[in-house]
Scaffold this motif. Structure first.
Motif: not given
Ligand SMILES: *Cc1c(COP(=O)(O)O)cnc(C)c1O
Length: 436
Positions: A155-170, A182-194
């Motif tokens: 069983k595997v979950l894929l870690r994706l990056t939704p692209g959110i700035d949380t305004h905490t420590y960098e 993670g794999t970015a959703i914005e760049t289309g790479q998330a779709e590819e890895i799925v």
């Protein structure tokens, strides 16, 4: 003295001593020595129950909170998690092994990390890890290969990056597109890895994971992440007919380190995340997924306190003052890493006026070896006084080192008015144990 303590397990007794979980910290320092990590076991359990209850009330069957054990990994905390019915996250073979030794069933563990070695992967599969959380193809290849060898579908979950700035420590902001994780959703790479994961015969893709950051107080970060992730679930359903069963929203709720920090009502937060997920799922035409979250800090941080003994007190008239302690960045590197803030006290002089403004500094040969700056201590603070640092339960023990060959402190658990050692103090022999 009536103070606004950062957590309700902190107080002052008739002798003017700081108390933690109802116990006199000066007496604890005397009994167990310093530096000393204290852990309020009752508070850990209480924090876990808040998540368990909110999950049961708001999310579908099969949803669960997982304790992100990297925040404070030691055998007893896994036993407590097991007793409380909490799942766990692990990030290394070391954490896996510690959990196993504590009798924690690995089938209920999620294995994280952006770069697991071949050995880590084989070790985890051999020992029956529940889930992998993975964010790169190289790793999926190895998981697939090792699962085949073991004759299982992993069983595997894929870690994706939704692209959110949380305004905490960098350094603890991990949800951005350019993150190491993670794999970015914005760049289309998330779709590819799925799509890639779905081609792997020995991998059972169970869903997606995201973790937007840590020490997050911002109002709507989790809702925003949930929204983006649910839309992505809908998108992948449309693109290739795959519907994620799980959505893991990561960890990150902030805790109070100083009186000025906000207060997060976890139960309320979870309720509003559930509302967002319900609405977004309906809009995306997908079922409400099983929800996972991975609180680390908010489970253990306010269950911890560190006690030290003061050494030299250095006053530089017209400049600044220092109170040196018998620990420092070796047991708490968080100021050195992120400039984090702490609430600190002279534990035995709580009723004295606090007119000595000083930095609480460690004993290491680094000027960055600071625990906290600009703290008001009792004017009479002197060598031998017990100094306390609050809210040290997360990322202190787990980040401790032996720099300067300083031995790591013991960890003492406080429970219902009793205390017991969960990790013994390192000895000089421990320090040379690995030397040939
Ligand atoms: C560190 C981490 C957590 C825990 O974060 P906290 O801020 O301690 O709640 C959860 N999930 C992942 C993936 C992490 O890296």
């Amino acid at each position: 003295m009536n103070e606004n303590f950062v957590c309700k397990n902190i107080g002052v007794n008739e002798e003017g001593h700081l108390t933690f979980a109802g116990q006199d910290t000066v007496s604890l320092a005397k009994e167990y020595g310093t530096p000393l990590y204290l852990m309020d076991e009752d508070r850990i359990r209480e924090n876990m129950r808040v998540y368990k209850k909110a999950f049961a009330e708001n999310f579908p069957e099969g949803s669960e909170p997982l304790f992100a054990s990297k925040a404070c990994s030691f055998a007893q905390v896994y036993r407590i998690a097991l007793e409380e019915g909490m799942g766990i996250d692990v990030v290394s073979s070391g954490e896996i092994y510690t959990a196993m030794k504590a009798g924690y069933p690995l089938s209920n563990a999620h294995f994280h990390g952006n770069n697991k070695t071949d050995e880590d992967i084989a070790f985890a599969i051999r020992n029956g890890i529940g889930f992998f959380v993975s964010d790169n193809r190289e790793e999926l290849d190895v998981i697939d290969r090792e699962a085949q060898k073991a004759g299982i579908r992993q069983k595997v979950l894929l870690r994706l990056t939704p692209g959110i700035d949380t305004h905490t420590y960098e350094k603890i902001n991990t949800g951005l597109v350019d993150s190491k994780f993670g794999t970015a959703i914005e760049t289309g790479q998330a779709e590819e890895i799925v799509k890639y994961a779905l081609t792997k015969e020995n991998i059972e893709l169970k869903g997606y994971h995201c973790h937007v950051g840590s020490q997050v107080f911002a109002e709507d970060v989790f809702e925003e992440a949930a929204l983006i992730m649910i839309r992505f679930i809908g998108h992948m359903k449309d693109v290739c007919g795959y519907t994620a069963e799980y959505l893991d929203l990561g960890g990150g709720y902030g805790v109070r380190y100083v009186a000025g920090d906000g207060y997060i009502n976890i139960a309320e937060k979870i309720r509003s995340v559930a509302e967002t997920v319900a609405k977004a799922s309906a809009e995306a035409g997908v079922p409400f997924p099983k929800i996972l979250m991975e609180p680390g800090r908010s489970i253990v941080a306010d269950a911890g306190m560190t006690l030290y003994t003061a050494g030299s007190v250095k006053r530089i008239p017209g400049y600044k003052n220092y109170v040196s302690i018998d620990g420092g960045m070796t047991d708490n590197p968080r100021f050195a890493l992120y400039g984090s803030k702490y609430t600190c006290y002279n534990a035995g002089k709580m009723n004295e006026e606090r007119t000595l403004n000083a930095s609480l500094v460690g004993r290491c040969c680094e000027s960055g070896d600071i625990i906290a700056e600009k703290i008001d201590f009792a004017q009479s603070t002197c060598r031998g006084d017990v100094m306390a640092v609050c809210t040290t339960g997360a990322y202190n023990y787990s980040m401790a080192s032996n720099y300067n060959r300083v031995a790591r402190p013991a960890m003492v658990m406080l429970k219902g008015g009793e205390s017991y050692i969960a990790i013994r103090r390192e000895t000089l022999d421990d320090l040379v144990n690995l030397d040939i």
